[in-house]
Design a protein around this motif. Structure first.
Motif, PDB file in Angstrom:
ATOM      1  N   TRP A 115      -6.064  -5.861   9.336  1.00  0.00           N
ATOM      2  CA  TRP A 115      -5.576  -4.750  10.164  1.00  0.00           C
ATOM      3  C   TRP A 115      -6.752  -4.018  10.810  1.00  0.00           C
ATOM      4  N   ARG A 116      -7.802  -3.784  10.031  1.00  0.00           N
ATOM      5  CA  ARG A 116      -8.990  -3.102  10.563  1.00  0.00           C
ATOM      6  C   ARG A 116      -9.625  -3.919  11.681  1.00  0.00           C
ATOM      7  N   THR A 171       0.844  -1.183   0.000  1.00  0.00           N
ATOM      8  CA  THR A 171       0.000   0.000   0.000  1.00  0.00           C
ATOM      9  C   THR A 171       0.887   1.242   0.000  1.00  0.00           C
ATOM     10  N   ARG A 200      -5.577  -5.279   4.586  1.00  0.00           N
ATOM     11  CA  ARG A 200      -6.266  -4.108   5.148  1.00  0.00           C
ATOM     12  C   ARG A 200      -7.432  -4.538   6.030  1.00  0.00           C
TER      13      ARG A 200
END
Length: 317
Positions: A197-198, A48, A194
């Protein structure tokens, strides 16, 4: 008449020459030289824009080539990787960042499937002790077979295969096909990272005394501390816990030089500031730090701090 006889001979000669030239021209088209060996491109990793989430994948994972063709790998993330073909019958080793047979290029640029062959570290920027990583690597394949390769840093979670067929075999895919597949694989890996991680941020309360050190899953890694800002009271213990996957450290103060980064240093049971290092964290084994002084204490992962993997602990009375 003599003139007509001469004209007839000239016409017949021209026809004969034409008859020789035309088949030769047709024959040269029919037996055109075979196409030259091709070069195929594979990206090593993806990330990212903030470098928090990395795709731990060779993109694409599979390519089909012919004997004599070359595969060219290009670094595509700051996360360090290797392109490593093991010798037949040998086991995948544990990664040692100070072993030159793992971190530096090994073997010939022509691969026949019989010997250990390694790119050394490839990355888009200097990271950790790898101050001069390669930006690309290539191998020309000399033997038919299906050859699986690894990233030594990330082990079996990051593999690829080069399928080599005899020279002249029709190719099943184009480079454009591989580029599309690689882009799709990268997008899927990064999206999974992602999401992980969230969810990790949601499951870790904003207060408390545990810190998750990185997140790893199939095809992705998150180089961040969860949480990266922790508030505790004087005398409290903060537990840093790593998952299996990419190696990490928890390092307060100055980084130990060279090989010393591998081993723990300092006293985590009575930390009041200064230098403290976890060494490479063992997955599932907490690194507990008890804070005996109030203040704000910054720490890093000594491997991934250049990618933004930093945090702090605020100790209040």
């Amino acid at each position: 008449m003599p003139g007509k006889s001469l004209l007839r001979r000239l016409v017949l000669a021209a026809i004969s020459v034409t008859a020789l030239i035309v088949p030769a021209a047709l024959g040269s088209t029919a037996s055109a030289a075979p196409a030259p060996p091709a070069t195929w491109h594979v990206r090593v990793g993806a990330e990212t824009p903030d470098m928090a989430v990395a795709a731990m994948s060779f993109l694409p994972e599979n390519v089909w080539v012919n004997v004599g063709d070359t595969v060219h790998w290009t670094a595509n993330s700051a996360e360090p990787h290797t392109v490593t073909f093991l010798a037949p019958g040998t086991a995948l080793p544990d990664f040692n960042p100070f072993d030159p047979s793992q971190t530096a290029a090994q073997g010939s640029s022509v691969y026949d499937g019989t010997a250990y062959t390694n790119s050394g570290i490839v990355a888009t920027q200097p990271i950790f002790v790898f101050t001069n990583p390669a930006s690309s690597y290539h191998l020309t394949f000399a033997s038919v077979g299906d050859f699986t390769y690894y990233c030594l840093l990330h082990g079996t979670m990051m593999t690829g295969t080069v399928h080599v067929r005899p020279a002249g075999t029709a190719y099943p895919y184009t480079q454009q096909d591989y580029d599309r597949v690689g882009t799709h694989e990268a997008q899927a890996d990064l999206a999974n990272g992602r999401d992980a991680w969230r969810m990790a941020r949601q499951s870790h309360a904003t207060t408390g005394s545990s810190v998750l050190v990185g997140i790893d899953g199939e095809g992705f890694g998150v180089s961040r501390f969860v949480r990266d800002h922790t508030v505790v009271h004087l005398g409290a213990t903060v537990s840093f816990l790593a998952e299996p996957g990419a190696p990490h450290t928890v390092t307060f103060g100055q980084e130990p030089p060279g090989l010393a980064i591998l081993a723990p240093s300092g006293d985590p049971t009575h930390y009041a500031g200064g230098d403290l290092n976890s060494g490479f964290l063992t997955p599932g084994v907490p690194f507990d730090v008890t804070f005996t002084k109030a203040g704000l204490f910054h720490y890093i992962c000594a491997i991934h701090d250049g990618m933004g993997m930093v945090g702090d602990v605020l100790v209040v009375p």
